[in-house]
Design an enzyme around this catalytic site. Structure first.
Site, PDB file in Angstrom:
ATOM      1  N   ASN A 323       0.834  -1.189   0.000  1.00  0.00           N
ATOM      2  CA  ASN A 323       0.000   0.000   0.000  1.00  0.00           C
ATOM      3  C   ASN A 323       0.878   1.251   0.000  1.00  0.00           C
ATOM      4  O   ASN A 323       1.594   1.512   0.968  1.00  0.00           O
ATOM      5  CB  ASN A 323      -0.905   0.028   1.238  1.00  0.00           C
ATOM      6  N   GLU A 324       0.867   1.985  -1.110  1.00  0.00           N
ATOM      7  CA  GLU A 324       1.457   3.319  -1.242  1.00  0.00           C
ATOM      8  C   GLU A 324       2.979   3.376  -1.092  1.00  0.00           C
ATOM      9  O   GLU A 324       3.546   4.456  -0.957  1.00  0.00           O
ATOM     10  CB  GLU A 324       0.799   4.303  -0.260  1.00  0.00           C
ATOM     11  N   ASP A 325       3.664   2.242  -1.152  1.00  0.00           N
ATOM     12  CA  ASP A 325       5.124   2.295  -1.042  1.00  0.00           C
ATOM     13  C   ASP A 325       5.762   2.908  -2.279  1.00  0.00           C
ATOM     14  O   ASP A 325       6.823   3.544  -2.184  1.00  0.00           O
ATOM     15  CB  ASP A 325       5.681   0.890  -0.797  1.00  0.00           C
TER      16      ASP A 325
END
Length: 737
Positions: A323-325
């Site tokens: 998630n969102e890395d």
């Protein structure tokens, strides 16, 4: 935290004495800090919580998030048990081959068996459906402990998402026998379905939508966080209640977010049974994760452990690496050369986590669950910026976050699949009363209230959206309702507009609100609070996701720029969105109703014999004109759809902003009639248009609808279950009351 462990203690056991199992836990917080200090060359960057969390394979939200508290835990959080056996089935898995016409299926079943002896055991594979045995096969177990059997099914009963068909489940059972005696037996349920993620170039960029059993599915749904800060206190029936709530709200997909946990089995079981398809993140969120050898080994074992546990669930249709890395990589400027395919270079860069998402995890999926769809991240730009709306899945946070755009233009801000977006709102008054103990703190801006909102800048952002749109109040109950009205309106504009785009070459493949739930009683983006009480936005989303849903919307006129210069004309659009697979014939009506008097200011428009496009959008009016010079009276556009003599969908467009409108005196009537001992009907009517009539949420009581817009001449009914005879009637409120 994400690993299961099996320890052979045979040689440690003495039958003549008692034994104690003792497990020593480090402080996760202190140990993570020690790990971080041991690797000073890694860039420990990201957002939410302290960055030491990146070195500990533990639920990341325990370090605190922008919706949850920092509550660090340690200890046994799942079952610990002692097993004594001579032979056991370690694992079973199934792979399904479904013919293109979906008339034939082959169930390939595999079992891995451990034994303490070379004595020949045999395995029995039995396939059941709905309690009936389909076929039984007796097979040998090879020298490596493996057994397998293939079973063919003609005319298989398919598993479908919520609203598209039945959720038929099959069950495969494996028994180990010797001399006719059963020694161990394991069963798993699975579904027969095909899943394709359609990613093809078109005039809008690259599509991203799901095709299940050959049917394109618009994935309206939610994102999921852990349902509690202290996980062992979530009972299994509470997971089922959450999933039931999604299904009742016509949602199709849930995204298990990467900063929480690989969820409890009962969560996925309920998704299987109710047809809620699952987007499953691996547990990496908002950071630059390290990749030293021991960490990679742990991550590989973690991925194998959980994919093996989850792979039989038909509900799971996608695994995402994080998630969102990739957003962290972009915003902080970490090295990422998409064209460089040398894995060693990835590990040597200052963004080594790329190796996890683009090599390690897809490799595990290919080995353990061949055929499952894997996506490197949520969002993921495929070599382009993750914010590019022409690509795959995107987080659409220009509303609330970022430039804090007006929610009325949500439909312009979307991408090909909107995997996160949201608007904050207070929970219901009863939930606020739970965490506000002192009367002195019982006002919207108290320190206790602020403590229960972890979002940065929440004071300014809530105030901005309230001041821009509504007449504000400091009365706590009214203030709560106002924030809920804003959230509900934002969700309406998002889901209504993006679902319309589904019919435009699948321009938008889905919308997953951030977020469905909370992990504590708090103020957040959740559309249902910690105690499973739906906010008005839950009902707004449910109406927008109706199988056949009418939409009416006038063009956005930015009042913050024009102020006292209202437009002389405005365009509007009227359409019908459908997820029904067959054409339906409907009547579509549009009325123009004065907000001040409740009368119709011009003749209504009625379209008969409208052939509604299956699984798409039917435009009824495109760029219709509202003449404010001829019709200066502020008015709503009230749309209805009939099939036969039954109204199946409503939508009402209001002039914006609401703060310019007088909405107090509406002539509203709410009449209750008892149906059965457990059910009653409320009939609502009004003499003037009413905005967001919201009924009290009460534990054990369910509403068929709430947060209603009501116009004259169109009475609406609400079914209430769980309200007993003699119980106090539900309270209600509406905007401007």
């Amino acid at each position: 935290m994400f690993l299961s462990h099996r320890l052979d203690i045979t040689n440690l056991i003495n039958v003549q004495r008692e034994h104690v199992l003792e497990i020593e836990f480090d402080s996760a917080l202190k140990r993570a800090r020690e790990i971080k200090d041991s690797y000073p060359n890694h860039k420990w960057v990201g957002y939410n919580g302290e960055m030491a969390r990146l070195g500990a394979r533990k639920a990341q939200y325990h370090w605190g998030w922008d919706w949850g508290p920092l509550l660090m835990t340690a200890g046994i959080w799942k079952t610990a048990r002692l097993e004594v056996y001579s032979v056991r089935i370690d694992d079973i898995r199934t792979e399904i081959q479904l013919s293109k016409d979906r008339q034939q299926a082959t169930v390939m079943s595999f079992a891995q068996i451990s034994s303490d002896t070379s004595t020949a055991y045999r395995a029995v594979f039995t396939l059941h459906s709905m309690g009936h045995e389909i076929e039984r096969k007796l097979v040998s177990i090879d020298a490596n402990g493996k057994a397998e059997a293939n079973i063919n099914i003609s005319n298989p009963q398919l598993w479908w998402p919520n609203g598209y068909g039945p959720q038929t489940l099959y069950e495969i059972s494996v028994s180990v026998i010797k001399d006719g005696e059963e020694h161990h037996q394991v069963s798993k349920k699975f579904g027969i379905r095909s899943v394709e993620v359609v990613r093809q170039l078109d005039k809008y960029g690259k599509s991203f939508f799901f095709r299940i059993n050959g049917v394109d599915v618009f994935c309206g749904g939610s994102c999921w966080i852990p349902a509690d800060s202290f996980l062992p206190r979530i009972p299994k029936d509470k997971y089922r209640q959450w999933v039931e709530l999604m299904a009742a709200g016509r949602q199709v997909m849930i995204r298990v977010w990467g900063g929480g946990i690989y969820e409890d089995d009962s969560f996925y079981d309920a998704c299987d049974e109710y047809g809620i398809i699952v987007w499953q993140d691996f547990m990496f969120a908002c950071g630059n994760y390290p990749t030293w050898p021991a960490m990679l080994d742990s991550i590989r074992r973690e991925a194998i452990c959980n994919v093996r546990r989850l792979r039989h669930h038909p509900a799971i249709v996608l695994y995402a690496g994080n998630n969102e890395d990739y957003q962290v990589q972009e915003q902080i400027g970490l090295t990422y050369d998409y064209e460089d395919k040398n894995r060693d270079n990835w590990l040597k860069s200052d963004f080594p986590a790329r190796y996890i998402y683009e090599e390690l995890l897809p490799g595990v999926i290919a080995e353990e669950s061949p055929g499952a769809f894997y996506h490197p991240g949520s969002p993921w730009g495929d070599g382009k910026p993750t914010s590019d709306p022409s690509l795959d899945c995107v987080d659409r946070y220009a509303v609330w976050h970022g430039t804090q755009e007006k929610y009325q233009i949500f439909d312009r801000l979307g991408g090909r699949f909107n995997s996160e977006f949201g608007m904050e709102a207070f929970p219901h008054l009863e939930t606020v009363d739970y965490f506000v103990e002192r009367q002195i703190d019982r006002f919207p801006q108290s320190q206790v209230m602020d403590f229960h909102n972890k979002a940065a800048g929440h004071e300014r952002r809530i105030a901005t959206y309230l001041e821009e749109n509504l007449r504000t109040s400091t009365d706590l109950e009214t203030y709560i309702h106002l924030t809920q009205v804003v959230q509900a309106e934002a969700m309406l504009y998002a889901y209504r507009g993006w679902r319309r785009q589904w019919g435009d070459n699948r321009r938008c493949g889905g919308a997953l609100v951030w977020q469905l739930n909370d992990c504590w009683p708090t103020i957040s983006w959740a559309i249902v609070d910690y105690f499973l009480s739906p906010k008005p936005s839950y009902y707004a989303i449910a109406r927008a996701l109706s199988p056949v849903a009418v939409g009416i919307q006038r063009e956005h006129h930015d009042w913050s720029l024009s102020h006292i210069r209202p437009p002389e004309t405005a365009k509007y659009n009227l359409w019908v969105a459908s997820s029904v697979q067959e054409e339906v014939v409907a009547t579509v009506e549009l009325r123009f109703i004065s907000i001040n008097t409740g009368s119709e200011i011009r003749e209504s428009i009625r379209h008969h014999d409208v052939h509604v496009t299956p699984n798409g959008t039917t435009d009824i009016v495109v760029d219709g004109i509202i003449d404010y010079v001829q019709y200066p009276e502020p008015h709503v556009l009230a749309a209805r759809v009939w099939i036969g003599d039954r109204v199946i969908s409503r939508d009402i467009d209001w002039p914006q902003p609401y703060k310019y409108l007088g909405l107090a005196d509406r002539g509203l009537e709410v009449n209750e009639s008892v149906g059965t001992d457990d059910e009653c009907i409320i009939v609502v009517s009004a003499k003037k248009p009413v905005k967001c009539l919201t009924f009290e949420e009460r534990d054990g009581v369910k509403l068929s609808n709430s947060a209603l817009d009501v116009v004259p001449g169109d009475d609406q009914t609400v079914t209430i279950t769980g309200l007993k005879a003699g119980d106090k009637a539900l309270g209600w409120k509406f905007l401007g009351q």
